[in-house]
Design a protein around this motif. Sequence first.
Motif, PDB file in Angstrom:
ATOM      1  N   LEU A 418      45.230  35.599  44.690  1.00  0.00           N
ATOM      2  CA  LEU A 418      45.924  36.825  44.305  1.00  0.00           C
ATOM      3  C   LEU A 418      47.423  36.640  44.534  1.00  0.00           C
ATOM      4  O   LEU A 418      47.837  36.058  45.542  1.00  0.00           O
ATOM      5  N   TYR A 419      48.216  37.115  43.570  1.00  0.00           N
ATOM      6  CA  TYR A 419      49.661  37.020  43.739  1.00  0.00           C
ATOM      7  C   TYR A 419      50.336  38.233  43.107  1.00  0.00           C
ATOM      8  O   TYR A 419      49.769  38.908  42.247  1.00  0.00           O
ATOM      9  N   GLU A 436      43.328  28.357  35.552  1.00  0.00           N
ATOM     10  CA  GLU A 436      44.650  28.439  34.930  1.00  0.00           C
ATOM     11  C   GLU A 436      44.926  29.824  34.353  1.00  0.00           C
ATOM     12  O   GLU A 436      45.962  30.038  33.716  1.00  0.00           O
ATOM     13  N   THR A 437      44.012  30.749  34.548  1.00  0.00           N
ATOM     14  CA  THR A 437      44.100  32.050  33.898  1.00  0.00           C
ATOM     15  C   THR A 437      44.462  33.152  34.884  1.00  0.00           C
ATOM     16  O   THR A 437      43.851  33.269  35.950  1.00  0.00           O
ATOM     17  N   SER A 438      45.449  33.966  34.514  1.00  0.00           N
ATOM     18  CA  SER A 438      45.851  35.110  35.325  1.00  0.00           C
ATOM     19  C   SER A 438      45.391  36.398  34.659  1.00  0.00           C
ATOM     20  O   SER A 438      45.600  36.595  33.454  1.00  0.00           O
ATOM     21  N   THR A 439      44.747  37.282  35.428  1.00  0.00           N
ATOM     22  CA  THR A 439      44.331  38.588  34.926  1.00  0.00           C
ATOM     23  C   THR A 439      44.861  39.669  35.859  1.00  0.00           C
ATOM     24  O   THR A 439      44.949  39.475  37.084  1.00  0.00           O
ATOM     25  N   ASP A 440      45.203  40.810  35.290  1.00  0.00           N
ATOM     26  CA  ASP A 440      45.727  41.924  36.056  1.00  0.00           C
ATOM     27  C   ASP A 440      44.626  42.454  36.983  1.00  0.00           C
ATOM     28  O   ASP A 440      43.512  42.742  36.543  1.00  0.00           O
ATOM     29  N   THR A 441      44.934  42.592  38.272  1.00  0.00           N
ATOM     30  CA  THR A 441      43.931  43.055  39.240  1.00  0.00           C
ATOM     31  C   THR A 441      43.663  44.551  39.125  1.00  0.00           C
ATOM     32  O   THR A 441      42.622  45.023  39.576  1.00  0.00           O
ATOM     33  N   GLY A 442      44.618  45.293  38.611  1.00  0.00           N
ATOM     34  CA  GLY A 442      44.482  46.741  38.569  1.00  0.00           C
ATOM     35  C   GLY A 442      44.766  47.424  39.892  1.00  0.00           C
ATOM     36  O   GLY A 442      44.607  48.641  40.018  1.00  0.00           O
ATOM     37  N   LEU A 443      45.184  46.654  40.907  1.00  0.00           N
ATOM     38  CA  LEU A 443      45.485  47.270  42.196  1.00  0.00           C
ATOM     39  C   LEU A 443      46.633  48.279  42.085  1.00  0.00           C
ATOM     40  O   LEU A 443      46.646  49.296  42.764  1.00  0.00           O
ATOM     41  N   ARG A 444      47.589  47.967  41.227  1.00  0.00           N
ATOM     42  CA  ARG A 444      48.746  48.837  41.074  1.00  0.00           C
ATOM     43  C   ARG A 444      48.730  49.421  39.660  1.00  0.00           C
ATOM     44  O   ARG A 444      48.831  48.691  38.673  1.00  0.00           O
ATOM     45  N   LYS A 445      48.582  50.715  39.558  1.00  0.00           N
ATOM     46  CA  LYS A 445      48.605  51.330  38.240  1.00  0.00           C
ATOM     47  C   LYS A 445      50.016  51.239  37.664  1.00  0.00           C
ATOM     48  O   LYS A 445      50.986  51.578  38.340  1.00  0.00           O
ATOM     49  N   PRO A 446      50.166  50.772  36.436  1.00  0.00           N
ATOM     50  CA  PRO A 446      51.511  50.610  35.874  1.00  0.00           C
ATOM     51  C   PRO A 446      52.227  51.944  35.748  1.00  0.00           C
ATOM     52  O   PRO A 446      51.636  52.954  35.350  1.00  0.00           O
TER      53      PRO A 446
END
Length: 721
Positions: A418-419, A436-446
Amino acid sequence: MSTLKSLLGATALALALSSALAAPPVAPVRDVPENLHGTTVHDPYRYFENIKDTGVQAWLKGQGDYARQVLDRIEGRAALEKRIAEYSASAGDSINAIVRMPGDKIFYLKRPRGERQFKLVMREGLQGAEKVLVDPEAETARTGTPHAVNYFVPSWDGQHVAYGMSAGGSEDASLYVLNIASGKQVGAPIPRVHEKNVSWTPDSRALTFNQLKPLSPEDSETETYLDSRVLWLALGQPESAAKPIFGPTVTPQLGLARLDVGAILFAPGSPWMIARTSDTTWPEGAVFVAPVTDLAQPAVRWKRIASFDDHIVDMELKGDDLIFKTRKDAPRYKLMKLDLRNPVLARAQPLALPPAGGVIESFVVGRDAVVASVRDGTAIGLRRYRAGDTAGHAIALPVAGGAAFLNEDPAHAYGDVLYTLSSWSQLAREWRLDGETSTDTGLRKPGKLPASIDLQVTQVKVRSHDGAMVPMTIIHRKGLKRDGTNPTLLDAYGSYGHTISAFFNPNSMAWIEQGGVLAYSNVRGSGVYGEPWRQAGFKTTKPNTWKDGVASARYLIEQGYASPKTLGVMGTSAGGIFVGRVVTSAPQLFAAAIFNVGVMDAVRAEESANGITNISEFGSYKNPKEFPALLEMSTYHQIQDGTPYPAVMAIHGLNDPRVDVWHSAKAIARLQAASNSGKPVILRTDAQAGHGMGSTATQRNAMSADIYSFLLWQMGKRRAE
């Protein structure tokens, strides 16, 4: 001619305002001349160092009241604070200090949108429901004083969390332990556990912590961090049952210095424990190892692995291996691995090397690989290193030119990482890197900002006084005319190897909206190019820090971003040396300056509680070889009578434990007496704040509004009512 009229008008306005208000209290001169290594050093306001003195307290209150009157009269100041609050709230939730524990338990600090303070929360899995564990606002409501969570350390089994909480920005944290299932405290709080030097034993049944000694009324403040002890305490036992296991007075045979502040490192599945020391400011120190089973023995058999000269700055423990980051023979740092079954440092093996031009910033040891963050200027990328591959390979990130900050996996339980990723123009978000793949964790709502501003971000290199090329980032609205009329703020730090990285501050959009320009300079003393760049702004080479700042200011003027009547400069904490000496060496370049909780008296700094911990960075006035450099970097001592200084606002929390408020008090008193420009010199104080840690969103918004309003006023963009 119009420029001259504008300048005269701004000066007249400042004089008119000053005459309309009650004048700030005048500080009597009570000079204490001192002969230091053949040089007579004058100290007209030495008595301010006794902050508890009723006269000093009255002067501080008078200065704070006067500053409040001045700031509240600036046109549009209240509206600007409201706009900053809108930007702050619209950015969504603020999240930091993410720790991922076994069982997919995720702990972090979160300040929900529109709320004042960070809460300690956890969830099971990225999609799990969030549970608030500690809400410091409850203590704030009970006591009337703002409280904050300073740090937290979950147990390996996820059943408990240890955390520190302090009041009023003091950072004077006590250690608490919470049973997560019941929500109840375990035992009584333990006082004087200021730092995150807290660790759980591998079985989660006990913890170690570093506790400062209690001071008697006769003790000097400089004793605060001396002779601290690491104690081992079984879960649920009272503080009186804690067993000392490490520290200068506990293990004298190890030859520790009185300022060696210790911490213990454990890891699940490892039979070893690591003790390390620092001076609380710089992480390099001694490193020792012992079997965990020694905790049950009358004394722990610590074996030295490394000393300060081995320059180990960070480490992780996994099984029989100690993975550490060092700058020894590695000016841009490297990662090494040492087998603790034969802990001879010379046998350590290279694990990760930086790419050409890169600087290794931090690392996470995962289940089957190491991921490191690697700096390239203000950008920070990620690089994966597998066994036997010391070169590693770069990982493509979702945002180019941003800064990626790795989140903790202290148990090394995961194959993914996690970063948090931010950039100069985009809000921070948390990502999960799987392969190699990054996915949005959803921890922080945009969040959604109240206005869309098309930003221009320009990276430049500025030629300094000696030919060194200093990197600077310039940010403004696209289409800006470079005609010298833009309100411009130059900001830098330049100490401890701390580097300004790409980040998005929603509050600063209120400055950009006003046509403002932001310039961030990584002057020498930062670590933007590794250790050599830091050493080039360190102790005797410290003048490069502010000379790089002067060069940056001249560049902004020459390139038409600003002029001397629209250029401001700011520095925070150790950055006070940067801003103070830029202003005192080239006052003609600036309309205004912000000294934010700054180090202003470098000569006397070590006579304070935290000042003694900074000797390793700046030097000691008691050392004849280091004294001349300290005198030169001391803003307070470089202020000259009859000099037309720019307008200055110093900002300080009265509970600041890192840079005592007397730094700002002495500098402001001296500037008020010395400056003949007629421009305001004020001291903004906050009785419920410290060095910035623990300040609420409301306090931060108000401070930003005061800074921007003061600058705009002095740049002729606002009037005073």
